[in-house]
Design a protein around this motif. Structure first.
Motif: not given
Length: 490
Positions: A87, A143, A139-140, A72, A146-147, A80
């Motif tokens: 991806t 993401d 990719r999903e 990321c 990454d939070t 981002l």
């Protein structure tokens, strides 16, 4: 969105992927992504600490393979960076052909310290592969992961609980929860009464997902404010030891320990029973042994040669291994199937004789049937013994829940609360009693027979016994006549 909700969301996303089939896969794949995000936050925290102390910190991963570069990448305002983010096929190609080979190679660095973080990472990824077929699915997942912020102690604490849930689900789905996942209520109770202390070495030769070692760490971590730097370093690097036979359980166990905060667990992949216990010396022994070894398995004669008392029953071989690897003055708590207690054939009798005569088998906790559902309905017990001379008597405690245990109604801390409270005093109650050594050595049957439940045998005269037999015969004869008449009417 809570951490649990985020993990649930990832599970839903992975279920749609062609490369994922079942709880074992989505737990494994979620684990390696979680671990790499954790590693990035860990490295960032170490770098910040180094700056504040005026020291240098050399990151484990090079810049190209750190989370912020491949997973990321961000713009200067923290968003981002869509010009750099990978991806689809680009992401899959990078992960499969560059990232994983790079991480796997850590295990082959001959100059690496086996206790180093670098070596541990290689050990983990040596047995892992990316199974997420779609780069868009991955990719999903990236993401969402990454939070998460693993520099937050609250989030790390929550992660440890969420990860335990993932491991339990994987064990249940895999059909071998008993081998892989021991109920945490049982583990907590055992660790509480064993009470590990700083400076002691702790060992599990059938580590599974490392529940015993993790709980022992949590027990020691509660004392962290009272520990000096050397004591804490010893806990991190020289306290926890284990072996695990299967590659998947080894990976999950290693990650479980690291994600709980053990920076350098001494976990090794291998079959413990291949070691000849005759070669074990004092330097190879441990202060505390906590384990739930696999039972019901059969070992080949080649493996049996490693033990003075030969048997194809894995539980009996493991018990000999634990007895041999316990230090003088050391303490052990081992989960065994009921058969170990009541079987009195040659091998079982010999092992129990050695246990009673050369170790202090002071406590046997009788667990209720259903503790290891859905893996096994076999009734189990926990043997508590010390290498401190022979046994004088054994205190039994029978855990007896009011309701039958099931997969959806598992054992809880409350079920074992009284056992924990009485362990030190070994008090006699309706559920606990003491048996002297002399009675146990009559036939070496150690099974739990609660005297409070034993009814006195009614001694009748022979004539009264005959009357009872004739009465029952008349009842049976009458029932047979009724059944016969019903058949004739039809």
């Amino acid at each position: 969105m809570s951490l649990q909700q985020k993990i649930d969301r990832i599970t839903d996303i992975l279920r749609r992927d062609d490369g994922i089939s079942g709880a074992m896969h989505y737990t494994e794949q979620t684990s390696w992504v979680l671990f790499l995000k954790f590693l990035d936050d860990y490295e960032s925290e170490k770098e910040d600490e180094a700056v504040l102390s005026g020291k240098d910190y050399q990151p484990v991963l090079d810049k190209e393979h750190r989370w912020g570069n491949w997973a990321c990448p961000k713009t200067s305002n923290g968003k981002l960076d869509i010009t750099k983010v990978r991806t689809g096929d680009d992401l899959t190609d990078y992960v499969n052909n560059e990232l994983f080979p790079y991480l796997k190679a850590f295990a082959t660095i001959t100059t690496a310290d086996p206790k180093s973080f670098t070596y541990k990472i290689g050990g983990i990824f040596q047995y892992l592969d990316n199974k997420v077929a779609s780069g868009h699915t991955l990719r999903e997942v990236l993401d969402i992961i990454d939070t998460l912020n693993f520099q937050s102690s609250d989030e790390m604490f929550e992660l440890s609980h969420v990860y335990e849930g993932l491991l339990q689900n994987m064990g249940d789905a895999g059909g071998y929860a008993g081998e892989f996942y021991t109920p945490r209520a049982v583990i907590r109770s055992i660790v509480n009464v064993i009470d590990p202390q700083p400076g002691q070495s702790i060992y599990d030769a059938a580590a599974g997902s490392c529940g015993f070692l993790v709980q022992a760490f949590e027990h020691l971590k509660a004392q962290k404010d009272k520990l000096n730097t050397d004591q804490w370093d010893f806990i991190q690097r020289d306290t926890f030891f284990g072996y695990e036979k299967t590659s998947l359980a080894y990976v999950m166990g290693m990650m479980n320990m690291i994600l709980h905060g053990i920076e350098s667990p001494n976990l090794y992949r291998g079959n413990t029973l291949t070691q000849n216990i005759r070669d074990i010396q004092e330097k190879d022994r441990y202060d505390i042994i906590l384990a739930n070894p696999p039972f019901g398995g059969k070992e080949k004669s080649q493996i049996q040669q490693n033990f003075p008392i030969q048997s194809n029953a894995t539980e009996l071989l493991f018990l000999q291994h634990f007895m041999k690897t316990l230090k003088v003055g050391g303490k052990a708590a081992i989960v065994v199937p009921e058969g170990v207690l009541f079987q009195t054939n040659s091998a079982f009798k010999q092992v129990k004789q050695e246990l009673l005569e050369n170790f202090n088998l002071h406590t046997i906790l009788s667990l209720p049937a259903g503790v290891f559902l859905p893996y096994s309905g076999v009734k189990t017990n926990v043997l508590f013994f010390e290498r401190s001379g022979g046994t004088s008597d054994v205190w039994y405690y029978e855990c007896e829940p009011e309701q039958k245990l099931t997969k959806n109604k598992p054992i809880t801390d409350g079920h074992l609360k009284e056992f924990v409270e009485l362990y030190a005093s070994r008090e006699t109650t309706e559920l606990s009693w003491t048996v002297p050594f002399s009675k146990l050595t009559e036939d070496y049957d150690l099974s739990a027979k609660n005297p409070a439940k034993q009814k006195d045998a009614e001694h009748l005269a022979p004539s009264d016994i005959l009357k009872q037999i004739r009465t029952k015969e008349k009842l049976v004869s009458g029932l047979l006549d009724e059944i016969e008449s019903l058949l004739v009417e039809k």
